[in-house]
Design a protein around this motif. Structure first.
Motif, PDB file in Angstrom:
ATOM      1  N   VAL A  93     -39.153   1.266  25.688  1.00 36.45           N
ATOM      2  CA  VAL A  93     -38.462   1.544  26.945  1.00 36.45           C
ATOM      3  C   VAL A  93     -37.390   2.598  26.704  1.00 36.45           C
ATOM      4  O   VAL A  93     -37.036   2.892  25.559  1.00 36.45           O
ATOM      5  CB  VAL A  93     -37.822   0.263  27.538  1.00 36.45           C
ATOM      6  N   GLY A  94     -36.856   3.143  27.796  1.00 36.83           N
ATOM      7  CA  GLY A  94     -35.915   4.245  27.684  1.00 36.83           C
ATOM      8  C   GLY A  94     -34.459   3.869  27.594  1.00 36.83           C
ATOM      9  O   GLY A  94     -33.621   4.710  27.261  1.00 36.83           O
ATOM     10  N   SER A  95     -34.106   2.629  27.865  1.00 37.62           N
ATOM     11  CA  SER A  95     -32.716   2.201  27.727  1.00 37.62           C
ATOM     12  C   SER A  95     -32.679   0.689  27.631  1.00 37.62           C
ATOM     13  O   SER A  95     -33.662   0.004  27.919  1.00 37.62           O
ATOM     14  CB  SER A  95     -31.869   2.680  28.917  1.00 37.62           C
TER      15      SER A  95
ATOM     16  N   ILE B 156     -30.554   0.863  22.762  1.00 42.75           N
ATOM     17  CA  ILE B 156     -31.627   1.844  22.923  1.00 42.75           C
ATOM     18  C   ILE B 156     -31.066   3.035  23.692  1.00 42.75           C
ATOM     19  O   ILE B 156     -30.625   2.903  24.833  1.00 42.75           O
ATOM     20  CB  ILE B 156     -32.824   1.236  23.680  1.00 42.75           C
ATOM     21  N   PHE B 157     -31.084   4.199  23.056  1.00 40.49           N
ATOM     22  CA  PHE B 157     -30.569   5.415  23.670  1.00 40.49           C
ATOM     23  C   PHE B 157     -31.660   6.199  24.393  1.00 40.49           C
ATOM     24  O   PHE B 157     -31.367   7.011  25.260  1.00 40.49           O
ATOM     25  CB  PHE B 157     -29.918   6.313  22.618  1.00 40.49           C
TER      26      PHE B 157
ATOM     27  N   ALA C 100     -44.676  12.044   8.255  1.00 41.79           N
ATOM     28  CA  ALA C 100     -44.764  13.238   9.106  1.00 41.79           C
ATOM     29  C   ALA C 100     -44.815  12.780  10.547  1.00 41.79           C
ATOM     30  O   ALA C 100     -45.594  11.887  10.896  1.00 41.79           O
ATOM     31  CB  ALA C 100     -45.997  14.064   8.766  1.00 41.79           C
ATOM     32  N   LEU C 101     -43.981  13.378  11.390  1.00 40.43           N
ATOM     33  CA  LEU C 101     -43.968  12.982  12.796  1.00 40.43           C
ATOM     34  C   LEU C 101     -45.197  13.544  13.508  1.00 40.43           C
ATOM     35  O   LEU C 101     -45.446  14.757  13.453  1.00 40.43           O
ATOM     36  CB  LEU C 101     -42.715  13.510  13.493  1.00 40.43           C
ATOM     37  N   PRO C 102     -45.973  12.697  14.174  1.00 38.31           N
ATOM     38  CA  PRO C 102     -47.019  13.233  15.050  1.00 38.31           C
ATOM     39  C   PRO C 102     -46.381  14.107  16.122  1.00 38.31           C
ATOM     40  O   PRO C 102     -45.213  13.922  16.494  1.00 38.31           O
ATOM     41  CB  PRO C 102     -47.654  11.971  15.661  1.00 38.31           C
ATOM     42  N   ARG C 103     -47.140  15.046  16.644  1.00 35.38           N
ATOM     43  CA  ARG C 103     -46.576  16.001  17.594  1.00 35.38           C
ATOM     44  C   ARG C 103     -45.930  15.300  18.784  1.00 35.38           C
ATOM     45  O   ARG C 103     -44.840  15.679  19.229  1.00 35.38           O
ATOM     46  CB  ARG C 103     -47.679  16.948  18.073  1.00 35.38           C
ATOM     47  N   ARG C 104     -46.571  14.294  19.336  1.00 37.85           N
ATOM     48  CA  ARG C 104     -46.020  13.641  20.521  1.00 37.85           C
ATOM     49  C   ARG C 104     -44.728  12.889  20.189  1.00 37.85           C
ATOM     50  O   ARG C 104     -43.844  12.766  21.041  1.00 37.85           O
ATOM     51  CB  ARG C 104     -47.062  12.706  21.139  1.00 37.85           C
ATOM     52  N   ASP C 105     -44.601  12.381  18.965  1.00 39.29           N
ATOM     53  CA  ASP C 105     -43.358  11.716  18.566  1.00 39.29           C
ATOM     54  C   ASP C 105     -42.220  12.704  18.366  1.00 39.29           C
ATOM     55  O   ASP C 105     -41.040  12.351  18.487  1.00 39.29           O
ATOM     56  CB  ASP C 105     -43.572  10.926  17.274  1.00 39.29           C
ATOM     57  N   THR C 106     -42.578  13.941  18.048  1.00 41.99           N
ATOM     58  CA  THR C 106     -41.554  14.959  17.829  1.00 41.99           C
ATOM     59  C   THR C 106     -40.672  15.129  19.064  1.00 41.99           C
ATOM     60  O   THR C 106     -39.467  15.393  18.958  1.00 41.99           O
ATOM     61  CB  THR C 106     -42.212  16.299  17.457  1.00 41.99           C
ATOM     62  N   ALA C 107     -41.252  14.963  20.230  1.00 38.45           N
ATOM     63  CA  ALA C 107     -40.486  15.114  21.465  1.00 38.45           C
ATOM     64  C   ALA C 107     -39.346  14.112  21.546  1.00 38.45           C
ATOM     65  O   ALA C 107     -38.313  14.389  22.179  1.00 38.45           O
ATOM     66  CB  ALA C 107     -41.411  14.950  22.670  1.00 38.45           C
ATOM     67  N   TYR C 108     -39.507  12.946  20.909  1.00 35.18           N
ATOM     68  CA  TYR C 108     -38.504  11.892  21.012  1.00 35.18           C
ATOM     69  C   TYR C 108     -37.592  11.812  19.794  1.00 35.18           C
ATOM     70  O   TYR C 108     -36.442  11.379  19.912  1.00 35.18           O
ATOM     71  CB  TYR C 108     -39.195  10.537  21.218  1.00 35.18           C
ATOM     72  N   LEU C 109     -38.086  12.214  18.631  1.00 35.69           N
ATOM     73  CA  LEU C 109     -37.321  12.036  17.398  1.00 35.69           C
ATOM     74  C   LEU C 109     -36.669  13.322  16.910  1.00 35.69           C
ATOM     75  O   LEU C 109     -36.038  13.342  15.851  1.00 35.69           O
ATOM     76  CB  LEU C 109     -38.224  11.456  16.315  1.00 35.69           C
TER      77      LEU C 109
ATOM     78  N   LEU D  15     -20.836  17.997  31.977  1.00 33.50           N
ATOM     79  CA  LEU D  15     -21.747  17.087  31.285  1.00 33.50           C
ATOM     80  C   LEU D  15     -22.381  16.092  32.245  1.00 33.50           C
ATOM     81  O   LEU D  15     -21.706  15.520  33.106  1.00 33.50           O
ATOM     82  CB  LEU D  15     -20.975  16.326  30.198  1.00 33.50           C
ATOM     83  N   ALA D  16     -23.684  15.869  32.045  1.00 30.81           N
ATOM     84  CA  ALA D  16     -24.400  14.775  32.705  1.00 30.81           C
ATOM     85  C   ALA D  16     -24.930  13.855  31.612  1.00 30.81           C
ATOM     86  O   ALA D  16     -25.693  14.300  30.747  1.00 30.81           O
ATOM     87  CB  ALA D  16     -25.541  15.311  33.560  1.00 30.81           C
ATOM     88  N   ARG D  17     -24.527  12.576  31.622  1.00 31.90           N
ATOM     89  CA  ARG D  17     -24.986  11.618  30.613  1.00 31.90           C
ATOM     90  C   ARG D  17     -26.323  11.010  31.042  1.00 31.90           C
ATOM     91  O   ARG D  17     -26.496  10.597  32.190  1.00 31.90           O
ATOM     92  CB  ARG D  17     -23.960  10.505  30.433  1.00 31.90           C
ATOM     93  N   VAL D  18     -27.254  10.953  30.089  1.00 30.55           N
ATOM     94  CA  VAL D  18     -28.595  10.465  30.379  1.00 30.55           C
ATOM     95  C   VAL D  18     -29.081   9.548  29.254  1.00 30.55           C
ATOM     96  O   VAL D  18     -28.540   9.559  28.138  1.00 30.55           O
ATOM     97  CB  VAL D  18     -29.586  11.640  30.539  1.00 30.55           C
ATOM     98  N   ASP D  19     -30.118   8.761  29.546  1.00 28.53           N
ATOM     99  CA  ASP D  19     -30.777   7.929  28.536  1.00 28.53           C
ATOM    100  C   ASP D  19     -32.056   8.625  28.093  1.00 28.53           C
ATOM    101  O   ASP D  19     -33.184   8.194  28.393  1.00 28.53           O
ATOM    102  CB  ASP D  19     -31.079   6.543  29.119  1.00 28.53           C
ATOM    103  N   LEU D  20     -31.878   9.722  27.396  1.00 27.94           N
ATOM    104  CA  LEU D  20     -32.974  10.552  26.912  1.00 27.94           C
ATOM    105  C   LEU D  20     -32.685  10.931  25.466  1.00 27.94           C
ATOM    106  O   LEU D  20     -31.557  10.775  24.987  1.00 27.94           O
ATOM    107  CB  LEU D  20     -33.108  11.810  27.767  1.00 27.94           C
TER     108      LEU D  20
END
Length: 768
Positions: free
Chosen positions: A61-63, A108-109, A272-281, A342-347
């Protein structure tokens, strides 16, 4: 040890009197054969004996907060060695430019945040087992839409403070012409080709990591802090890095997790990070909303300039996109305001990506300048000329070197910029509407702490050593050229060793400061060696002439090997910013020119040609410098037309986290590109006289594309990227478009390259 603290304009005697003739030449990269043959050893390719493989388990989940983790199914799978979670040293959140996120928290951030790591005998088993780990959570705030988030003004993060100079409202009210427009840019990924990867192993109580990282000295400190050990117990290796673009400046969670796993199982571990995981990590560039306000007199002289933006960051991040960074010293105007809210987000964290600030700030600034020029009835170049500052408009400091006007003039000449800009939507090539546009480029220049060791061997060969990295920018080659020029050696007689924290420390690759800083450290080390050679020749250092391995002074010529008589000479050069960097305003400059074709039916945009002229101080290698600039210009095409990381604001997940749907520019998108340099050695910048190159090319490139689209269609797009649906509005008035605007002051001619579709690339020429 030589230390240059920039308290005076510095011109090294060695480069003044150099005769080898290798510096600046377009020498092919010396490490190229190792890369194309597969001999270059990258982070994931390194294979110590008995290596295990790992996969990261991310938050579903995202937060919110993690309440429990059930790893029993994964642990029961054959080939699984361990499932690690709950270790207080485990990183939470994605890496960003400040180094590492919080450790050992159940908060969870963002979606995909690391919560466990599975170690197995091979990669396939590790990934399959990771999918079996069950993570239970409790819900959080779910702030996934930055545009809907509250805006914080007094946020206290980021390195660029708010700048207010004069009474903006009063200056705008007194202006004859005022432009007030808003522009937006989306999330951008770093998008490096080489995966973010680490191979980690322990030798006794010492950790060795081979990692894909741009700044290994800082990484060493960060890793030690995360693991709770002394930095001298960590060695980081990164001899080859397959692109970074800012995404590898910090320490990714995969690195610390690999080190923890290797310690736990007593074996080397690679991740090694898979490509799709790279977006998050891996951190990304924040989306932005930018407001530009410019006030000027009827002749276009700017009196008030404001660049105000909103950028996003999560609760753990301390970086904030420095949106107006490139516009601070760009144009004149006594009253100025630059701020980023600044806009704070859970991303996932936002961080430094491919010219932070300039890459996207120029979309707004250079688009606004184009709009203002049209309102004033001025040519876009002429408006910029009228607002070229004599000194830094913020600080009043003199510029170290600034050849911006020359870049405009030479770029216009090479591109064929017309005396009168054709009316928007007035030029047609069949079903394609043709337009031209331009924009200014600026990238601040920095010299940072860097050291390099140079050793002149008894046989007359030289060895250069520094922990500087080569991320595809040509570091191996340019440092060999600097040492070769200073010591009078052909390039093949200089060996360069990089990417090892056991070597003298540098600031690594990032911020366009690597070449100037590390190259200057090499210059200073070589100067110390030259002084020692001068003693042996009974001459002053400035009287030495060195070429092809021979030293000449006072009519006497001796080979280096004979002069050394079996000895070696070694020196460490150290460079750091000092008084000179504070006395002057330093930046690299340029001008970019673009021609586009827009289909009047579909709105499809094709960039047909680009020309850029740049002022970067001393050009250390004409080929690698041009390569970097061209890469930046290609990024500009992608930023203008396709790159857009889309968030599902219901879940905090990326809709397009891979190269299949996140569209970077590819060969078919890239036209004929010309790059030219106006070279002036900047003796205030650093001992080698070079200013930043790597991120300059992207600055203004996308804006020039967008300005050309307007000239082609009459459609002004202020939200990036430009989509075909935006341009297709021209269909409603396509029948009004004609080949000429009727002023009979320009012609369309065809250059020598007929391969570029659609039709042929055109050149704009003024009639005599």
């Amino acid at each position: 040890m030589n230390e240059h603290v920039m308290d005076r304009a510095y011109r090294p005697a060695g480069l003044d009197h150099a005769e080898q003739g290798v510096l600046g030449k377009p020498i092919t990269r010396v490490e190229g054969p190792a890369k194309v043959s597969g001999a270059a050893d990258y982070a994931y390719e390194h294979a110590p004996a008995n290596t295990a493989f790992a996969a990261i388990v991310g938050a579903p989940v995202g937060s919110g907060r993690v309440t429990s983790i059930d790893a029993s199914a994964a642990e029961a799978m054959p080939g699984v060695i361990a499932v690690i979670h709950g270790d207080p040293r485990m990183p939470a959140g994605s890496a960003n430019s400040r180094a590492m996120p919080k450790l050992g928290t159940d908060l969870i951030f963002h979606y995909g945040q690391p919560v466990a790591i599975v170690v197995a005998e091979d990669q396939a088993i590790a990934r399959e087992a990771a999918a079996l780990v069950r993570v239970e959570t409790e819900s959080g705030r779910d702030r996934f839409d930055s545009r809907a988030a509250p805006v914080e003004r007094d946020h206290g993060i980021g390195f660029l403070p708010t700048i207010d100079k004069g009474d903006l409202d009063a200056a705008l009210a007194a202006s004859a012409v005022v432009l007030d427009e808003s522009y937006t840019t989306p999330i951008h990924f770093p998008a490096a080709l080489e995966p973010h990867a680490t191979t980690a192993w322990w030798e006794g109580d010492k950790l060795i990591v081979k990692s894909s990282n741009q700044v290994i000295g800082a990484a060493r400190t960060t890793i030690a802090t995360a693991l709770g050990i002394d930095a001298d117990r960590v060695r980081v290796l990164a001899p080859f890095v397959g692109g970074g673009f800012g995404g590898k400046t910090g320490v990714g969670p995969e690195l610390v997790l690999a080190a923890i796993a290797a310690e736990r199982i007593g074996r080397p571990v690679k991740v090694a990070l898979p490509r799709r995981d790279t977006a998050y990590l891996v951190h990304h560039r924040s989306d932005t909303v930018q407001r530009i306000r410019i006030g000027c007199d009827a002749d276009g002289h700017i009196s008030a300039f404001a660049h105000e933006s909103v950028a996003a960051q999560n609760d753990d991040g301390e970086f904030l996109e420095p949106v107006p960074f490139g516009s601070l010293p760009l144009y004149a105007g006594k009253v100025r305001r630059f701020r980023t809210d600044l806009a704070r987000v859970d991303l996932p964290a936002t961080g430094a990506v491919r010219a932070p600030g300039e890459a996207i700030g120029t979309f707004a600034v250079e688009g606004a300048m184009d709009e203002l020029a049209e309102r004033l009835g001025l040519d876009p170049i002429e408006l910029r000329r009228r607002n070229e500052p004599e000194t830094d408009p913020l600080s009043g400091k003199p510029f170290s070197t600034r050849r911006m006007l020359d870049c405009y003039e030479e770029g216009a000449r090479r591109f064929g910029w017309p005396a009168t800009l054709p009316k928007p939507g007035s030029v047609r090539d069949g079903d394609w509407l043709i337009g031209i546009g331009m924009a200014a480029s600026l990238r601040g220049n920095f010299t940072v702490n860097a050291q390099a060791r140079v050793r002149l061997e008894a046989d007359g060969r030289a060895v250069v050593e520094t922990d500087m990295t080569d991320i595809g920018t040509g570091t191996y080659t340019i440092l060999a050229q600097v040492a070769g020029e200073m010591l009078g050696l052909p390039i093949e007689r200089v060996d360069v060793r990089l990417g090892d924290t056991d070597l003298p420390p540098s600031a690594g690759s990032g911020g366009s400061f690597g070449a100037g800083s590390a190259g200057s450290a090499v210059v200073l080390a070589c100067e110390e060696i030259l002084a020692a050679l001068a003693l042996r020749m009974n001459a002053a250092p400035e009287d030495l002439r060195l070429k092809d391995g021979c030293v000449t002074a006072a009519g006497r010529s001796v080979s280096l090997a004979d002069l050394l008589r079996g000895d070696t000479l070694e020196a460490i050069g150290k460079t750091a910013p000092g008084a000179e960097s504070k006395r002057t305003s330093q930046a690299s400059h340029g001008a970019q020119f673009v021609e586009v074709a827009v289909n009047r039916v579909s709105g499809e945009v094709r960039v047909r040609r680009m020309v850029g002229v740049f002022d970067v101080g001393r050009v250390l290698n004409a080929k690698t410098a041009a390569n970097q600039i061209i890469g930046g210009m290609v990024w500009g095409i992608a930023y203008a037309l396709s790159e857009d990381a889309v968030i599902d604001t219901r879940t905090g997940r990326f809709v397009n986290p891979d190269f299949g749907e996140y569209h970077v520019a590819v060969n078919a998108d890239v036209p004929q590109i010309e790059v030219h340099f106006i070279e002036e050695v900047d003796t205030s910048a650093n001992p080698v006289g070079a200013k930043g190159v790597g991120e300059l090319g992207i600055s203004g490139a996308g804006a020039a594309v967008v300005n050309a689209i307007y000239n082609a269609t009459g459609v002004r797009v202020r939200d990036m990227p430009v989509r075909s649906t935006s341009c297709s509005r021209v269909c409603r008035r396509s029948d009004e478009a004609t080949f000429s605007d009727g002023n009979d002051r320009w012609l369309k001619t065809t250059p020598s390259c007929p391969r570029r579709a659609p039709g042929r690339a055109s050149r704009w020429r003024s009639r005599p």
